[in-house]
Write a protein that holds these residues in place. Structure first.
Motif, short mmCIF file in Angstrom:
data_model
loop_
_atom_site.label_atom_id
_atom_site.label_comp_id
_atom_site.label_asym_id
_atom_site.label_seq_id
_atom_site.Cartn_x
_atom_site.Cartn_y
_atom_site.Cartn_z
N SER A 297 41.10 34.46 44.43
CA SER A 297 41.32 33.93 43.04
C SER A 297 42.08 32.66 43.08
O SER A 297 42.09 31.75 42.31
CB SER A 297 42.03 34.94 42.36
N ASP B 280 35.05 34.88 38.79
CA ASP B 280 35.80 35.94 39.27
C ASP B 280 35.56 37.15 39.03
O ASP B 280 35.98 38.02 38.14
CB ASP B 280 37.48 35.41 38.95
N GLU B 281 34.69 38.07 39.98
CA GLU B 281 34.46 39.18 39.81
C GLU B 281 33.74 39.58 38.40
O GLU B 281 34.31 40.81 38.09
CB GLU B 281 35.69 40.32 40.00
MG LIG Z 1 41.14 37.99 42.82
#
Ligand SMILES: [Mg+2]
Ligand SMILES: Nc1ncnc2c1ncn2[C@@H]1O[C@H](COP(=O)(O)OP(=O)(O)OP(=O)(O)O)[C@@H](O)[C@H]1O
Length: 281
Positions: A68, A187-188
């Motif tokens: 991240s 992000d995910e």
């Molecule tokens: Mg992360």
């Protein structure tokens, strides 16, 4: 000659990184990041990567390795402590307007209907912002068309809390690309969804990417997802993160979920799994 990443490292990739004819869009060279005072523990160290214009890249690695953090650098939300970050030919000096982001949590505003949620970037990002009043109907049509394109023609006038998690994530994807970003950061984004919904959303993202040809970077813990969606998968070491392995995924497009069961696909997932196991040690 341009490479999607610097040639790796201790274990050579089974398929060599292919020279790209497309120019680099995201370039990081020897980047370090620390969250505390100078001298405190690094989150990223000697992190170098190149992502080509229009490429779909995936970043995988152990929890806390700095994935991240990498996205924060690429979007300009955080400066590096050392090293250079270039996106779209310019050194990044602050938050970039031509970036769209979607996270694990759809983070829709509950008091706004879905159409108004999708339109949010058009109220913030130029040149849409200055034309907000004049082009209001055009902006509404743009958001409505996107909701249709992701299979939600009836969601425009509903509130987010009236939709399932998968539907909310589709709305969040529309919001991430409504301003036609040149770079989409995920992000995910699919990790909280059930397996079938996740697979559907892979199809949605692939279709949007093929049609709009933005550069995409997906951070994920799901190696099948990474191999299914990406042109190149980069494996990050444990903290302080740097890339220890990069692999070109040479599967034809558009990809089909059934390809997951091909022996070549499974071998690639296993190889990446092994790299992450090594990274965690
Ligand atoms: Mg992360
Ligand atoms: N705002 C912050 N302040 C202090 N430390 C932070 C901050 N954000 C992240 N870190 C630390 O930096 C490291 C990298 O964090 P990052 O969130 O980039 O990891 P990640 O790879 O995305 O992890 P995950 O897979 O769990 O999401 C972690 O050890 C984390 O604890």
């Amino acid at each position: 000659m341009l490479y999607v990443s610097k040639p790796p490292f201790d274990n050579p990739a089974p398929k060599p990184l292919m020279p790209l004819t497309r120019p680099t869009f995201v370039e990081m060279d020897d980047v370090s990041v620390t969250y505390g005072a100078v001298g405190s523990e690094l989150a990223l160290q000697a992190f170098s990567v190149r992502i080509a214009t229009g490429e779909f890249a995936a970043i995988v690695g152990p929890s806390g390795c700095g994935k991240s953090t990498f996205l924060k650098l690429a979007s300009g939300l955080r400066p590096p402590t050392a090293g250079g970050v270039i996106v779209g030919d310019k050194e990044v000096a602050g938050p970039l307007k031509f970036v769209g982001m979607a996270f694990q949590n759809p983070a829709l505003l509950p008091w706004r209907k879905c159409l108004e949620n999708v339109m949010l970037p058009l109220e913030i990002v130029e040149p849409f912002r200055s034309r907000k009043r004049r082009d209001r109907e055009l902006h509404r049509a743009r958001a409505r068309d996107l909701l249709k394109a992701v299979g939600l023609p009836d969601a425009a006038d509903r509130y987010p809390w009236q939709l399932s998690g998968g539907m909310q994530q589709r709305v969040a994807l529309c919001r991430a690309i409504v301003h036609d970003p040149r770079l989409l950061l995920l992000d995910e984004t699919f990790s909280a969804l059930d397996a079938f919904t996740r697979e559907e959303l892979w199809g949605v993202v692939q279709a949007l990417w093929l049609e709009r040809q933005f550069t995409a970077v997906l951070v994920t813990h799901d190696l099948t997802e990474a191999v299914y969606l990406a042109d190149t998968v980069h494996v990050v070491s444990s903290r302080p993160g740097h890339i220890i392995h990069s692999e070109v995924i040479d599967l034809p497009r558009p990809r089909d979920p059934r390809q997951r069961f091909d022996p070549g696909f499974a071998d690639t997932v296993l190889r990446l799994r092994q790299k992450i196991a090594e990274a965690r040690q």
